[in-house]
Design a protein around this motif. Structure first.
Motif, mmCIF file in Angstrom:
data_model
loop_
_atom_site.group_PDB
_atom_site.id
_atom_site.type_symbol
_atom_site.label_atom_id
_atom_site.label_comp_id
_atom_site.label_asym_id
_atom_site.label_seq_id
_atom_site.Cartn_x
_atom_site.Cartn_y
_atom_site.Cartn_z
ATOM 1 N N LEU A 131 0.515 -0.944 -0.214
ATOM 2 C CA LEU A 131 -0.012 -0.056 -0.039
ATOM 3 C C LEU A 131 1.120 0.736 -0.285
ATOM 4 O O LEU A 131 1.924 1.444 0.810
ATOM 5 C CB LEU A 131 -0.629 -0.006 1.035
ATOM 6 N N ILE A 132 0.552 2.453 -0.659
ATOM 7 C CA ILE A 132 0.733 3.753 -0.495
ATOM 8 C C ILE A 132 0.366 4.472 -0.369
ATOM 9 O O ILE A 132 -1.023 4.582 -1.181
ATOM 10 C CB ILE A 132 1.652 3.702 -2.369
ATOM 11 N N PHE A 133 0.374 5.533 0.406
ATOM 12 C CA PHE A 133 -0.627 6.687 1.366
ATOM 13 C C PHE A 133 0.108 7.699 1.074
ATOM 14 O O PHE A 133 0.870 8.363 0.796
ATOM 15 C CB PHE A 133 -0.946 5.951 2.993
ATOM 16 N N SER A 134 -0.765 8.730 0.184
ATOM 17 C CA SER A 134 -0.292 9.925 0.217
ATOM 18 C C SER A 134 -1.372 11.133 -0.454
ATOM 19 O O SER A 134 -3.017 10.880 0.029
ATOM 20 C CB SER A 134 0.038 9.870 -2.026
ATOM 21 N N GLY A 135 -1.078 12.903 -0.335
ATOM 22 C CA GLY A 135 -2.314 13.305 -0.831
ATOM 23 C C GLY A 135 -1.499 14.449 -0.967
ATOM 24 O O GLY A 135 -1.500 14.080 -2.691
ATOM 25 N N HIS A 136 -2.041 15.808 -0.830
ATOM 26 C CA HIS A 136 -0.994 16.886 -1.728
ATOM 27 C C HIS A 136 -2.258 17.878 -2.333
ATOM 28 O O HIS A 136 -2.036 18.720 -3.100
ATOM 29 C CB HIS A 136 -0.404 16.308 -2.517
ATOM 30 N N THR A 137 -2.623 16.937 -3.836
ATOM 31 C CA THR A 137 -3.182 16.733 -5.020
ATOM 32 C C THR A 137 -4.753 18.125 -4.536
ATOM 33 O O THR A 137 -4.871 18.133 -5.592
ATOM 34 C CB THR A 137 -3.774 15.461 -5.575
ATOM 35 N N HIS A 138 -5.082 17.677 -3.069
ATOM 36 C CA HIS A 138 -6.846 18.192 -3.051
ATOM 37 C C HIS A 138 -7.503 17.739 -3.577
ATOM 38 O O HIS A 138 -9.065 18.366 -4.090
ATOM 39 C CB HIS A 138 -6.776 19.903 -2.844
ATOM 40 N N GLY A 139 -7.456 16.596 -4.486
ATOM 41 C CA GLY A 139 -8.804 15.765 -5.551
ATOM 42 C C GLY A 139 -8.823 17.079 -6.099
ATOM 43 O O GLY A 139 -9.435 16.773 -7.250
ATOM 44 N N GLY A 140 -7.730 17.977 -6.934
ATOM 45 C CA GLY A 140 -8.344 18.533 -7.732
ATOM 46 C C GLY A 140 -8.604 20.226 -7.231
ATOM 47 O O GLY A 140 -8.387 21.469 -7.809
ATOM 48 N N GLN A 141 -8.897 20.477 -5.822
ATOM 49 C CA GLN A 141 -9.999 20.913 -5.073
ATOM 50 C C GLN A 141 -10.980 21.926 -6.199
ATOM 51 O O GLN A 141 -12.107 21.557 -5.241
ATOM 52 C CB GLN A 141 -8.929 22.074 -5.043
ATOM 53 N N VAL A 142 -10.520 22.271 -7.329
ATOM 54 C CA VAL A 142 -11.710 22.720 -8.031
ATOM 55 C C VAL A 142 -11.696 22.100 -9.406
ATOM 56 O O VAL A 142 -10.533 21.901 -10.189
ATOM 57 C CB VAL A 142 -11.416 24.170 -8.785
ATOM 58 N N SER A 143 -12.958 21.189 -9.198
ATOM 59 C CA SER A 143 -12.886 20.253 -10.016
ATOM 60 C C SER A 143 -14.410 20.261 -11.116
ATOM 61 O O SER A 143 -15.231 21.331 -10.584
ATOM 62 C CB SER A 143 -13.482 18.494 -9.292
ATOM 63 N N LEU A 144 -14.546 19.584 -12.106
ATOM 64 C CA LEU A 144 -15.189 19.493 -13.551
ATOM 65 C C LEU A 144 -17.062 19.386 -12.318
ATOM 66 O O LEU A 144 -16.699 18.014 -11.099
ATOM 67 C CB LEU A 144 -15.075 19.291 -14.334
ATOM 68 N N VAL A 195 -7.467 30.426 -0.219
ATOM 69 C CA VAL A 195 -9.120 30.457 -0.876
ATOM 70 C C VAL A 195 -9.416 29.068 -0.617
ATOM 71 O O VAL A 195 -9.427 28.060 -0.774
ATOM 72 C CB VAL A 195 -7.961 29.691 -2.371
ATOM 73 N N PRO A 196 -10.658 29.871 0.915
ATOM 74 C CA PRO A 196 -11.227 28.563 1.216
ATOM 75 C C PRO A 196 -12.478 27.760 0.382
ATOM 76 O O PRO A 196 -13.305 27.726 0.839
ATOM 77 C CB PRO A 196 -11.662 29.624 2.228
ATOM 78 N N LEU A 197 -11.816 27.707 -1.076
ATOM 79 C CA LEU A 197 -13.202 26.670 -1.665
ATOM 80 C C LEU A 197 -12.537 25.391 -1.924
ATOM 81 O O LEU A 197 -11.090 25.181 -2.421
ATOM 82 C CB LEU A 197 -13.062 28.135 -2.711
ATOM 83 N N ARG A 198 -13.861 24.547 -1.720
ATOM 84 C CA ARG A 198 -13.548 23.343 -3.189
ATOM 85 C C ARG A 198 -14.743 23.084 -3.926
ATOM 86 O O ARG A 198 -16.128 23.888 -3.153
ATOM 87 C CB ARG A 198 -13.493 22.360 -2.357
ATOM 88 N N LEU A 199 -14.789 22.857 -5.237
ATOM 89 C CA LEU A 199 -15.464 22.813 -6.060
ATOM 90 C C LEU A 199 -15.802 21.429 -6.896
ATOM 91 O O LEU A 199 -15.012 20.716 -7.286
ATOM 92 C CB LEU A 199 -15.505 23.577 -6.830
ATOM 93 N N PHE A 200 -17.177 20.806 -6.509
ATOM 94 C CA PHE A 200 -17.050 19.254 -6.731
ATOM 95 C C PHE A 200 -15.816 17.987 -6.105
ATOM 96 O O PHE A 200 -15.565 17.084 -7.159
ATOM 97 C CB PHE A 200 -17.015 19.138 -8.162
ATOM 98 N N THR A 201 -15.181 18.943 -5.156
ATOM 99 C CA THR A 201 -14.179 17.824 -4.549
ATOM 100 C C THR A 201 -14.232 18.113 -3.005
ATOM 101 O O THR A 201 -13.761 19.016 -2.704
ATOM 102 C CB THR A 201 -12.891 17.753 -4.859
ATOM 103 N N ALA A 202 -15.268 17.277 -2.713
ATOM 104 C CA ALA A 202 -15.415 17.082 -0.907
ATOM 105 C C ALA A 202 -14.377 16.927 0.052
ATOM 106 O O ALA A 202 -13.669 16.269 -0.507
ATOM 107 C CB ALA A 202 -16.926 16.955 -0.685
ATOM 108 N N PRO A 203 -14.176 18.174 1.144
ATOM 109 C CA PRO A 203 -12.668 17.421 1.948
ATOM 110 C C PRO A 203 -13.111 16.235 2.335
ATOM 111 O O PRO A 203 -14.047 15.888 2.906
ATOM 112 C CB PRO A 203 -13.072 18.524 2.863
ATOM 113 N N GLU A 204 -12.385 15.171 2.778
ATOM 114 C CA GLU A 204 -12.385 13.795 2.727
ATOM 115 C C GLU A 204 -11.077 13.236 4.145
ATOM 116 O O GLU A 204 -9.758 13.814 4.196
ATOM 117 C CB GLU A 204 -12.141 12.689 1.481
ATOM 118 N N VAL A 205 -11.569 12.956 4.992
ATOM 119 C CA VAL A 205 -10.448 11.039 5.755
ATOM 120 C C VAL A 205 -10.586 9.971 4.873
ATOM 121 O O VAL A 205 -12.184 9.962 4.727
ATOM 122 C CB VAL A 205 -10.030 11.308 7.215
ATOM 123 N N ILE A 206 -10.082 9.104 4.738
ATOM 124 C CA ILE A 206 -10.568 7.782 4.673
ATOM 125 C C ILE A 206 -10.186 6.904 5.567
ATOM 126 O O ILE A 206 -9.260 6.900 6.360
ATOM 127 C CB ILE A 206 -9.527 7.473 3.256
#
Length: 334
Positions: free
Chosen positions: A246-259, A317-328
């Protein structure tokens, strides 16, 4: 008159989108995924009736795992600042999930005042065993910048000019004194819930601070886990070649602002945007990353990447669009 109405309409639409993105950035979610460890003779099968499979298997024969499910809580990109009371409250509540182990993939804070805040918020979780690496925002504070500049390439070339130097050693000491393992360019072993874990990690590749540690031969039956903040392709390749299950990673914010539908535009590194977040095999196969709940079993000796979209944002920039903040909450099933 029509031009004025058009401008007013566009302004109203923009304000509505910004309001929605602000609300989404504070709509914290816990994703639940499963990885089923397969033996050499186990075929790849979907164990979920959902249209998008939600876990990946890897690794060793079932006979080597006579214990139960291992529950790993994955945190990333909290970017906590002192005034983030809602995010801090959510973090404190996660101990109720009763994970066996906690892995945090960096960017704990966004300012020096956030260090005490994040240590207090994580206090219930630091009663549990855990491990961590740092991201760039654990070394340097955020700075104001064009919020759309990230759409035109990753920020690794931006440098640190104008960024506050954070007391990263105080953050590190606060975590290690509570028993969490520091995986900065090093290895560690531990036993949790009857599982033998071989952990290794690197410092933030986004800043070029990563050095792959030297690993011993893979112990039969042990779960080998790689941890990195930024999922650069070379790092994922190195970790997979080192035998990571397994590899765990982050950084991308899921794109943060997505389609709409969560389709990311960027990853802020060299990973293709298709893999901006989710659970997927590395090297990739022809399968969409898993971004919701469910389970999937893959063939023997695959490597799985669990890439979190993270929990926070830049304070500017406290915004996200179509990429909700998450823990897993990732359950490893023997």
């Amino acid at each position: 008159m029509r031009v004025a109405q058009m401008i007013a309409g566009l302004a109203a639409a923009g304000a509505a989108a910004a309001s929605y993105a602000y609300l989404e950035a504070h709509s914290y979610a816990t994703r639940r995924r499963h990885i089923i460890l397969a033996g050499e003779s186990t075929p790849a099968t979907i164990a979920s009736g959902q249209s998008t499979p939600d876990a990946i298997a890897s690794g060793h024969t079932p006979a080597q795992h006579e214990h139960g499910t291992l529950r790993i809580l994955h945190l990333s990109d909290m970017h906590l600042i002192a005034r983030d009371s809602g995010r801090a409250h959510f973090l404190r509540s996660l101990a109720d999930e009763r994970p066996d182990f906690v892995i945090t993939t960096g960017d704990f804070v966004g300012e020096n005042a956030g260090i005490d805040a994040v240590l207090a918020a994580l206090e219930p979780l630091t009663e549990l065993p855990g491990a961590f690496v740092f991201g760039s925002n654990d070394y340097y504070g955020s700075r104001p910048k064009n919020p759309f500049s990230y759409l035109f390439g990753d920020s690794s070339s931006d440098g640190v000019e104008g960024r506050a130097i954070l007391d990263s050693e105080r953050l590190r000491a606060g975590l290690t004194s509570r028993g969490w393992l520091d995986l900065t360019n090093t290895v560690a072993t531990t036993s949790v819930a009857g599982w033998d874990l071989e952990l290794f990690g690197v410092d933030d590749p986004h800043m070029g601070r990563d050095t792959m540690p030297l690993l011993s031969p893979h112990t039969p039956g042990a779960l080998r886990i790689g941890v990195t903040h930024a999922p650069y392709v070379r790092v994922l390749d190195e970790m997979a070649s080192a035998g990571a299950d397994l590899i765990f990673s982050g950084h991308t914010h899921g794109g943060q602002v997505s389609l709409p539908g969560g389709r990311a535009l960027v990853t802020n590194c060299d990973l293709p945007a298709t893999y901006a977040h989710g659970l997927f095999q590395w090297p990739p196969v022809e399968q969409a990353p898993i971004t919701a709940d469910g389970s999937l079993t893959l063939a023997h000796s695959a490597t799985a990447v669990n890439l979190s979209a993270g929990l926070g944002t830049s304070p500017y920039v406290p915004l996200r669009l179509f990429t909700a903040p998450e823990v897993i909450l990732l359950e490893v099933v023997p």
